[in-house]
Scaffold this motif. Sequence first.
Motif, short mmCIF file in Angstrom:
data_model
loop_
_atom_site.label_atom_id
_atom_site.label_comp_id
_atom_site.label_asym_id
_atom_site.label_seq_id
_atom_site.Cartn_x
_atom_site.Cartn_y
_atom_site.Cartn_z
N GLN A 1 -11.96 2.12 -3.11
CA GLN A 1 -11.02 1.85 -4.20
C GLN A 1 -11.33 3.17 -5.04
N GLN B 1 -8.22 1.18 -0.09
CA GLN B 1 -7.73 2.57 0.99
C GLN B 1 -8.75 2.35 2.28
N THR B 2 -8.13 2.66 3.42
CA THR B 2 -8.77 2.94 4.54
C THR B 2 -9.25 4.47 4.87
N THR C 1 -6.47 2.42 -7.50
CA THR C 1 -5.48 2.50 -6.23
C THR C 1 -5.87 0.98 -5.94
N GLN C 2 -4.96 0.63 -4.53
CA GLN C 2 -5.24 -0.39 -3.88
C GLN C 2 -6.37 0.12 -2.92
N ASP D 1 0.76 5.75 -0.78
CA ASP D 1 -0.19 7.05 -0.57
C ASP D 1 -0.60 7.27 -2.06
N ILE D 2 -1.97 7.72 -2.18
CA ILE D 2 -2.69 7.83 -3.44
C ILE D 2 -2.45 9.27 -3.92
N PRO E 1 0.93 -1.26 0.00
CA PRO E 1 -0.05 -0.09 -0.04
C PRO E 1 1.02 1.19 0.20
N LYS F 1 -13.14 -0.59 3.60
CA LYS F 1 -12.00 0.17 2.64
C LYS F 1 -12.53 0.32 1.16
N GLY G 1 0.47 5.03 -5.17
CA GLY G 1 -0.35 4.04 -4.65
C GLY G 1 -1.29 3.56 -5.79
#
Length: 1092
Positions: free
Chosen positions: A703, A637-638, A634-635, A574-575, A572, A701, A585
Motif C-alpha cells: 500500500q 496492490q499486487t 491506495t488500496q 488503478d493507482i 480496486p 500486497k 485508486g
Amino acid sequence: MSLPGHLLPALVLLLARSPGWAWVPSRCRPPREAVCNFVCDCRGCPDEAQCGYHGASPTLGAPFACDFEQDSCGWLDISTSGYRWLRDRAGAAPEGPGPRSDHTLGTDLGWYAAAGTHRGREAATAALRSPTLHEAAPSCELSLWYHVASGGVAELRLELTHGAETLTLWRSSGPWVPGWQELVVPTGRIQGDFRVTFSATRNATRRAAVALDDVAFWSCGLPAPQAHCPLGHHHCRNRACVEPHQLCDGEDDCGDRSDEDAPPCRHHTATDFERGLGLWNHSEGWSRNHSVGSPQHPAWPHRDHSRNSAQGSFLVSVAEPSAPAILSSPEFQASAPQNCSLTFYHYLHGSEAGCLQVFLQTQSPGAPQPAVLLRGRHGELGAAWVRDRVDIQSEHPFRILLAGHTGPGGVVGLDDLILSDHCKPVPEVAGPPPGLWAPGPRSQLSSLQPWNFCEPGHLFCGDLCVPPEQLCDFQQQCPGGEDEQECGTTDFESPSAGGWEDASVGRLQWVRLPARDSGRPGMDAGGAAGHFLSVQRAWGQLAEQARVLTPTLGPSGPRCALHMAYYLQSHPQDISCNFERGTCGWHTGHLTDAHWHRVESRGPGYDHTTGQGHFMLLDPTEPPAQGPGAHLLTQPQTPAAAQECLSFWYHLYGPQTGTLRLAMRREGEGERHLWSRSGTHGNRWHEARATLHHPQDSSAKYQLLFEGLRDGYHGTMALDDVAVRPGPCRAPKRCSFEDSACGFSTGGRGLWTRQANATGQAAWGPPADHTTETAQGHYMVVDMSPQALPRGHVASLISEEHRPLAQAACLTFWYHLSLRNPGTLRVRVQEAERRQVLSISAHGGFAWRLGSVDLQAERAWRVVFEAVAAGVARSYVALDDLLLQDGPCPRPASCDFEAGLCGWNHLPWPGLGRYSWDWSSGATPSRYPQPPVDHTLGTEAGHFALFETGVLGPGGRAAWLRSQPLPATEASCLRFWYHMGFPERFYKGELTVLLSSARGQLAVWGAGGRLRHQWLEGQVEVASAEEFQIVFEATLGGQPALGPIALDDVEYLAGQRCQLPTASQGKPCSGSGPPPARDPGPSPPLPRQPRP
C-alpha cells in the motif's frame, strides 16, 4: 474566421458539457440574476468575487467561503451605534478581551470579523450583513464559527431577509462556551435576492467581545442547464438535471418547480397543513401551528418547510413528554405488488429524548393487527426540517401512524406529508365516528414504555429515580446497572445498539445490519455471523455525512479510551491517475480530521496535467483540520514486477510550508519511508520518482501512502499525475539523501555510507546535514582515516545512469571537508570514458560549501565522486543535496532566478518564526501578492525571489535568504534589484543586507518601502577578513499587512569595488545604504548594527 457548418453543433455540445462552467469570453457580463448565485458563470468566477468566492472550486455542492484573510468578502457593518463590526486580528490587540487567535489559521496572524469592545451606557446591537445573494437551493446550508470572549453579550442572532420577510435562522442568549464554536443552519430554498445578517447585542455598560470567522455557504447553487441528462434523471424545464428521488418530494430542486409539477406528481397527495389536516384528520396530541406569534420556546421552529416562512403552518406535538402524540392516516387499500410511499419532513430539536416513529397497522379479516414499527428517529437533529421516506407493501388494508414523543425542553414537528399514487384511500362508510381503531394503537404504543413514577427524563430502577446527569457517567447507580447499560459499550447484537442513535440528515445513514444479509464483511468483528453498524443510503436532503451518536457521556477521567473495530470496502482501481475524472485508486485517510481534496484549477491553484484540470490539494488552514497531518493512500496492490517506478508531480508553496512524505506499507512489515520534501519549493510543479522494491517470488500486497504533515501553516501541498510502471526509476535530478542513497553505488567497496548524526555518536562526519541543517538529516560520508582508506587510495561514489543531455546543464552539490586535511574530492563524468571536470583540495571547516560542474553529454552518462585519501587520521568527506538543472552554472552568490535560487538558501532560520523566501513569476497564479513582472526579462514570464511579509506579526520576526559561504574579501560589490508593494501608507516593509560570519552579523544596507510598485536598484560594497555569507533579511517596520518584498538579478562581483551610477544611468537609487562597511580586523565578534 468562420467555422464550417457541420462543426458548429459539435462545438456547442463540447462547450455545454464542460465540467464546472461553460466557456464565456473573458469580458463576461452575466445577467443580474446570475451574480452571487453560488455558481461561477464566468471564467475565473468574477461574478462571485464579492460573495465569498476566493478560489474555492465552484462546482455544484462546493462551499463559497470567507475566511477574512484577504478582505471582508462583501460583508458590511450596518450598526447604528459605537458598537460595530470590523476586520481584525488578535496580533493587533494582544491585550484585548477578544480571541487569542483566529479560527482559519489558529494563530494571532489570522483575520476575522470582530464586534469591538466599545463600552457604552446602554444596550446596543452590532450587525454585520452579507452582500446581496441570489437564489439558494433547498440543500443550502450556512456554516460559521463564532467566539464570545466576555459576559456582556446578551444575544447572538442570525437572520435571513428575502422580500418583505426576515427569518430568524438562529438565536442564542448563552451560556457562552470558551473558544471558537461552530454553527450550521440550513437556509432552505430561497427564491430571488436575499441577505444574511449576523448580529450581537450587548448589555448596557458592559463590554461584549464577539468574533466571526470562516463563513461558508454549502450546496447552495442550483443545478446548471445541461444539453443532456444522465440516464434516469429528470430534465427540468430550465434544462437542469435532477435525480429521480428528487421528483415529487416537496422541494424545488430544479429552480423552476418543474420537478414538483411534473406529470408523475399529479397523482400524489400532498398535505402541507396550510389549510388544515387534509387526509390526516385523525389526530391526538398534535396541534397545527406556525412560527409567527409562537410560544417563547427556544426549540420552536422558526419557519415551516412548505413555504420556508414564519407564516407557514406545520404540526407540532403538544402532548406530555410521557405520552405520544398520534397522527393517523385514513384507511388505505392493499398496495401489493406496488409500493405506497410516504415522504415526510420532520423536526426534532431541543431534547435528546425526543422521538418520532412511523408505524404500519394492517386491517386483516376480523380485527386490526398490532402496529409494526417502520421507521424511528430519536435524539437531536438540529433546528432543521429533515426529509424521510417509507415504502409500504401490504396485502391488507392499512393505516400509517406517526407518533411523536417530546423530551424535556424538546419539540417534535411534522410538515409536508406526501403520499404516492399507489396509496388509495378506502371510501368511508357509515359507522363509528372517525377515530383511532379499537383497541387503538395508543395503548399499544404506550405499552412499549416502562411505567414509572419518576419525573420525565429520569430513569426508574428498583426504588430509585436516577436523574439525567447521573446516566452514562461511568458510575453505577442502579443495583442492576441499568443506568450504564445503554451508554455506547456494545457489540451491536442487541437491537438497542448500546444506545447508539443515527443522527444523519443527508443521503447517508448508519443502520444496524446482520452480517449474513449485508454482503461483505461476512462476519462481525467477533468472527461470528453477528450484527454491526453499516453506512447505507438514506432519504435526507441536508449534510451528506452519516453521523451516529452515543447518549451524553461523562464526565470521564484522563485515561478514558474508545476501542472499536472498523471495516472499509471499495473496488480496486488503478493507482496511476491524473485526477481528471476522479481519484482512481486513491482515497483519503480517516484517522485524522485533516483531508486531501480533489479540486479543480481555479485562481491561485492550477494542476500539472493541463493547467486547467484537477489535482489533489492539502491546505493546512482548512477550518475543520486540527490533526497533525492528512493521508492519501491506495488500496492494497499486487506487485506487477520485482521493481516498479512510482513517478508523481508535487507542488509545495508558501512562506511556511509543511512536510510531504511518501511511504510504503507491506503485509507483515512496518512502514517504509521512500521520499520526503519539506518547506517551500517555489511556485511550480516538480517531478519526483521512487523505486518500489518487492521481494522476489512474493505475492504480498503493498500500500502506498502520501502523508502531508501540518508542521507549517502558511502554504499548500498538491499532488498530480501519479504513475506506476514496471522496472526501476532512472537517476533522479535531485537528491537530498533523506530517504535513500538515490541509487548511488560504491563500486563494491562500501566505503561511502549514508548516515545522520541524530545520536551525536557518529564516529566521523559533520554534526548536521545541509538539507535540514539538523542532526536528524542525512548525507553521504566516507572515512578518510589511514586505517579505513590508506594514503592515495580512492573511494568512489557512482550514480545511476542519466539520459543524454539535450542542452548544457549544471550539476550542483554541497560538500563538507573535515578540519584535518582529508585529501582531494574529484568529480568525474563517465560517458564513453571517465573525464575529470572538478578537483577540490582544501582544508575543511564548519560549513557546507557549494560545488558546481558544467555538463554536456550526448550519450547516457554517470557522475562519479572520488575521494582520494591524504592519510590523515580522523578526516572525512561528506556530500549532500545534489541538483541537476538546465543551463550553465551561475557565478557564486549571483542569480537571475530564472531556473531557481542558484544555491541561495531559504531554509528557515531558528528563532525567526520558521518563515521562508519563495520563488515565483508574475504569470504563475499565486495566493500571495507578487510583482506583475520580473526585472531580468521585464515580463510576467520572468522569475524572482520573494517573501510575503503578511505572515509576520509584531515582534520583529523575519525571513532570511542566505548565500553560499564566500571567501574573505577586502572589497567586493553586491548589486541587486528589489521590489516592494504595500497597500497603505502606515504599512512598511524592510529589506536589509547582512554579512554573517563566525564573528556575528553586520547590517551593511537597508531600505523601507510602501507604495513602491517598481523595481529599484541597490548596491553595497562588502568587506570581510574571514569567510562569510550574504543575508537578505525581510521584515516589517509597521503593522502586519499583505505586501511582497522581491529580489532579482543579484550579482556578486568578487574583488571589484562598486561604481557610482553614471549620469546616463539616472540619479542614485533610493536607499543606497550607508558607506561601505569594512571588517576592522581581529576584534570581539561584530554585533549587528541598527538598521539604517
